[in-house]
Write a protein that holds these residues in place. Structure first.
Motif, PDB file in Angstrom:
ATOM      1  N   LEU A   1      20.097  35.944  63.265  1.00 54.54           N
ATOM      2  CA  LEU A   1      21.219  35.333  63.985  1.00 54.54           C
ATOM      3  C   LEU A   1      20.902  33.884  64.341  1.00 54.54           C
ATOM      4  O   LEU A   1      21.730  32.989  64.145  1.00 54.54           O
ATOM      5  N   THR A   2      19.712  33.632  64.842  1.00 55.62           N
ATOM      6  CA  THR A   2      19.312  32.259  65.173  1.00 55.62           C
ATOM      7  C   THR A   2      19.306  31.395  63.920  1.00 55.62           C
ATOM      8  O   THR A   2      19.828  30.271  63.928  1.00 55.62           O
ATOM      9  N   LYS A   3      18.753  31.900  62.820  1.00 57.82           N
ATOM     10  CA  LYS A   3      18.740  31.137  61.566  1.00 57.82           C
ATOM     11  C   LYS A   3      20.163  30.835  61.100  1.00 57.82           C
ATOM     12  O   LYS A   3      20.459  29.708  60.668  1.00 57.82           O
ATOM     13  N   SER A   4      21.049  31.822  61.185  1.00 61.54           N
ATOM     14  CA  SER A   4      22.438  31.624  60.758  1.00 61.54           C
ATOM     15  C   SER A   4      23.119  30.547  61.589  1.00 61.54           C
ATOM     16  O   SER A   4      23.835  29.689  61.056  1.00 61.54           O
ATOM     17  N   LEU A   5      22.895  30.562  62.894  1.00 53.84           N
ATOM     18  CA  LEU A   5      23.538  29.571  63.757  1.00 53.84           C
ATOM     19  C   LEU A   5      22.942  28.176  63.554  1.00 53.84           C
ATOM     20  O   LEU A   5      23.666  27.178  63.625  1.00 53.84           O
ATOM     21  N   ILE A   6      21.647  28.084  63.273  1.00 50.68           N
ATOM     22  CA  ILE A   6      21.052  26.789  62.942  1.00 50.68           C
ATOM     23  C   ILE A   6      21.711  26.242  61.682  1.00 50.68           C
ATOM     24  O   ILE A   6      22.095  25.069  61.611  1.00 50.68           O
ATOM     25  N   LYS A   7      21.872  27.094  60.676  1.00 45.01           N
ATOM     26  CA  LYS A   7      22.522  26.675  59.429  1.00 45.01           C
ATOM     27  C   LYS A   7      23.952  26.202  59.698  1.00 45.01           C
ATOM     28  O   LYS A   7      24.395  25.205  59.117  1.00 45.01           O
ATOM     29  N   CYS A   8      24.676  26.916  60.551  1.00 46.59           N
ATOM     30  CA  CYS A   8      26.039  26.491  60.905  1.00 46.59           C
ATOM     31  C   CYS A   8      26.024  25.119  61.570  1.00 46.59           C
ATOM     32  O   CYS A   8      26.882  24.277  61.292  1.00 46.59           O
TER      33      CYS A   8
END
Length: 154
Positions: A120-127
């Motif tokens: 989830l953290t990785k996905s939000l960083i990518k966003c």
């Protein structure tokens, strides 16, 4: 945390990037224990999501932030979770020695490749690094305080 004033159905977080580094905190409890996550928490009654994320970052990391745009929203039958991108304003990062035991600025690429950074953290960083997100639009509704977020770029 004043649990009497906590709205358990509303939570917020933000991705803060400065000098190609993202601010992460190592969680000390629950399913995220030992993981480096983006800080956040619950909205208090009478508080806007923007004010809540500013407060949570200050409490948990000693960093003052300014939310810019919404980069993610999660809804389910019980609650909602809003993720902002945010600008670093001031402060020196340090742990609150309660909800986290380490607060660090970590290179974005390293964060995206570490096993102790959850998906989830990785996905939000990518966003945060790939999107403008939904930006706050000036709006005065019938029941203040209120906010409107939308796509403002053509």
């Amino acid at each position: 945390m004043n649990t009497e004033n906590t709205n358990w159905g509303q939570s917020v977080t933000a991705v803060v990037i400065k000098d190609k580094k993202v601010l992460l905190a190592r969680h000390t409890y629950g399913g995220g224990k030992g993981m480096l996550i983006i800080p956040g928490g619950y909205v208090e009654k009478g508080e806007t999501p923007q004010d809540a994320v500013i407060r949570e970052f200050k409490e948990e990391t000693n960093i003052t932030i300014q939310p810019k745009s919404i980069i993610g929203i999660r809804f389910n039958m019980h609650d909602w979770y809003v993720a902002f991108s945010a600008d670093y304003v001031s402060g020196t990062a340090h742990s609150d020695s309660d909800e986290n035991d380490l607060v660090i600025w970590l290179d974005i690429n390293e964060a995206l490749n570490r096993d102790d950074v959850p998906e989830l953290t990785k996905s939000l960083i990518k966003c945060a690094i790939s999107s403008n997100g939904l930006e706050q639009i000036d709006y005065t509704g019938n029941n203040p305080p209120c906010s409107l977020f939308g796509a403002t770029k053509e």
